[in-house]
Design a protein around this motif. Structure first.
Motif, PDB file in Angstrom:
ATOM      1  N   LEU A   1       3.421   5.880  -5.789  1.00  0.00           N
ATOM      2  CA  LEU A   1       3.159   5.982  -7.223  1.00  0.00           C
ATOM      3  C   LEU A   1       1.958   6.875  -7.527  1.00  0.00           C
ATOM      4  CD1 LEU A   1       3.699   2.257  -8.268  1.00  0.00           C
ATOM      5  CD2 LEU A   1       5.230   4.191  -8.664  1.00  0.00           C
ATOM      6  N   SER A   2       0.947   6.826  -6.683  1.00  0.00           N
ATOM      7  CA  SER A   2      -0.264   7.612  -6.909  1.00  0.00           C
ATOM      8  C   SER A   2      -0.745   8.190  -5.573  1.00  0.00           C
ATOM      9  CB  SER A   2      -1.347   6.726  -7.524  1.00  0.00           C
ATOM     10  OG  SER A   2      -2.506   7.473  -7.774  1.00  0.00           O
ATOM     11  N   PRO A   3      -0.289   9.395  -5.222  1.00  0.00           N
ATOM     12  CA  PRO A   3      -0.623   9.963  -3.911  1.00  0.00           C
ATOM     13  C   PRO A   3      -2.123  10.222  -3.696  1.00  0.00           C
ATOM     14  CG  PRO A   3       1.167  11.196  -4.932  1.00  0.00           C
ATOM     15  CD  PRO A   3       0.661  10.231  -5.944  1.00  0.00           C
TER      16      PRO A   3
ATOM     17  N   MET B   1      -5.517   2.341  -9.194  1.00  0.00           N
ATOM     18  CA  MET B   1      -4.645   2.190  -8.029  1.00  0.00           C
ATOM     19  C   MET B   1      -5.446   2.125  -6.731  1.00  0.00           C
ATOM     20  SD  MET B   1      -1.537   1.925  -8.872  1.00  0.00           S
ATOM     21  CE  MET B   1      -0.120   2.511  -9.714  1.00  0.00           C
ATOM     22  N   LYS B   2      -6.511   2.932  -6.631  1.00  0.00           N
ATOM     23  CA  LYS B   2      -7.328   2.924  -5.412  1.00  0.00           C
ATOM     24  C   LYS B   2      -8.049   1.590  -5.259  1.00  0.00           C
ATOM     25  CE  LYS B   2      -9.163   5.021  -1.873  1.00  0.00           C
ATOM     26  NZ  LYS B   2      -8.353   5.472  -0.758  1.00  0.00           N
ATOM     27  N   SER B   3      -8.547   1.042  -6.366  1.00  0.00           N
ATOM     28  CA  SER B   3      -9.226  -0.250  -6.267  1.00  0.00           C
ATOM     29  C   SER B   3      -8.228  -1.351  -5.883  1.00  0.00           C
ATOM     30  CB  SER B   3      -9.939  -0.587  -7.574  1.00  0.00           C
ATOM     31  OG  SER B   3      -9.029  -0.669  -8.631  1.00  0.00           O
ATOM     32  N   PHE B   4      -7.017  -1.311  -6.454  1.00  0.00           N
ATOM     33  CA  PHE B   4      -5.996  -2.289  -6.089  1.00  0.00           C
ATOM     34  C   PHE B   4      -5.552  -2.102  -4.647  1.00  0.00           C
ATOM     35  CE2 PHE B   4      -1.537  -3.794  -6.100  1.00  0.00           C
ATOM     36  CZ  PHE B   4      -1.801  -5.124  -6.372  1.00  0.00           C
ATOM     37  N   SER B   5      -5.390  -0.853  -4.224  1.00  0.00           N
ATOM     38  CA  SER B   5      -4.979  -0.564  -2.848  1.00  0.00           C
ATOM     39  C   SER B   5      -6.025  -1.038  -1.841  1.00  0.00           C
ATOM     40  CB  SER B   5      -4.736   0.937  -2.703  1.00  0.00           C
ATOM     41  OG  SER B   5      -4.507   1.285  -1.381  1.00  0.00           O
ATOM     42  N   SER B   6      -7.292  -0.823  -2.145  1.00  0.00           N
ATOM     43  CA  SER B   6      -8.361  -1.288  -1.247  1.00  0.00           C
ATOM     44  C   SER B   6      -8.401  -2.807  -1.180  1.00  0.00           C
ATOM     45  CB  SER B   6      -9.712  -0.751  -1.713  1.00  0.00           C
ATOM     46  OG  SER B   6      -9.746   0.638  -1.589  1.00  0.00           O
ATOM     47  N   ALA B   7      -8.200  -3.457  -2.317  1.00  0.00           N
ATOM     48  CA  ALA B   7      -8.203  -4.922  -2.333  1.00  0.00           C
ATOM     49  C   ALA B   7      -7.030  -5.482  -1.541  1.00  0.00           C
ATOM     50  CB  ALA B   7      -8.159  -5.422  -3.777  1.00  0.00           C
TER      51      ALA B   7
ATOM     52  N   VAL C   1       0.839  -1.205   0.000  1.00  0.00           N
ATOM     53  CA  VAL C   1       0.000   0.000   0.000  1.00  0.00           C
ATOM     54  C   VAL C   1       0.871   1.252   0.000  1.00  0.00           C
ATOM     55  CG1 VAL C   1      -1.706   1.292   1.348  1.00  0.00           C
ATOM     56  CG2 VAL C   1      -1.971  -1.159   1.041  1.00  0.00           C
ATOM     57  N   GLY C   2       2.016   1.226   0.686  1.00  0.00           N
ATOM     58  CA  GLY C   2       2.928   2.366   0.677  1.00  0.00           C
ATOM     59  C   GLY C   2       3.514   2.627  -0.697  1.00  0.00           C
ATOM     60  N   LEU C   3       3.873   1.559  -1.413  1.00  0.00           N
ATOM     61  CA  LEU C   3       4.380   1.725  -2.779  1.00  0.00           C
ATOM     62  C   LEU C   3       3.306   2.293  -3.704  1.00  0.00           C
ATOM     63  CD1 LEU C   3       6.533  -1.496  -3.220  1.00  0.00           C
ATOM     64  CD2 LEU C   3       7.328   0.865  -3.072  1.00  0.00           C
ATOM     65  N   ILE C   4       2.083   1.829  -3.521  1.00  0.00           N
ATOM     66  CA  ILE C   4       0.979   2.364  -4.330  1.00  0.00           C
ATOM     67  C   ILE C   4       0.789   3.844  -4.021  1.00  0.00           C
ATOM     68  CG2 ILE C   4      -1.523   2.264  -4.670  1.00  0.00           C
ATOM     69  CD1 ILE C   4      -1.299  -0.776  -4.224  1.00  0.00           C
TER      70      ILE C   4
END
Length: 136
Positions: free
Chosen positions: A50-52, A85-91, A44-47
């Motif tokens: 990449l996308s703040p 990115m938000k959908s991947f981060s939430s998953a 999640v930190g890497l995401i």
């Protein structure tokens, strides 16, 4: 307590054995949770690096996104990336056991996708109007 301990040992030894067994299992469980949280936090930190825009629930990021798209600061491609990115981060957060809300991340994803499609359609319309004006 194992049956061979019950036959030969004092009941106090059986209680100590049970206590050590519980402490050992608890330690293994916490170690697994810590490693799990570490891996999830790194992803999640890497995401987020990449996308703040994916940080937080998304409620604070929606208004700047809307105003940025309306002013023409963001293109359609820039809006699709935070949504993915938000959908991947939430998953990832949900998979690794973090407490994640469901409503506001979905609102953020919907707003980002809607703005991306809006910007894409707006650019297509401007391109077709430009082509028509060049042909006439």
């Amino acid at each position: 307590c194992p049956s061979n301990v019950l036959e030969t040992a004092h009941p106090f030894a059986c209680n100590i054995y049970s206590l050590l067994f519980l402490v050992y299992n608890h330690f293994l469980f916490l170690t697994f949770l810590s490693a799990n949280a570490l891996v999830g936090g790194l992803i999640v930190g890497l995401i987020a690096i990449l996308s703040p825009l994916t940080l937080g629930s998304g409620s604070q990021q929606t208004q700047p996104m809307i105003s940025g798209v309306m002013r023409g600061e963001f293109g359609y491609d820039i809006m699709f990336v935070p949504a993915l990115m938000k959908s991947f981060s939430s998953a990832v957060s949900t998979h690794f056991g973090f407490v994640v809300g469901t409503i506001l991340p979905m609102v953020f994803i919907g707003v980002a996708l809607g703005l991306g499609f809006y910007r894409w359609a707006h650019l297509r319309q401007r391109q077709s109007l430009l082509r028509q004006s060049l042909l006439t």
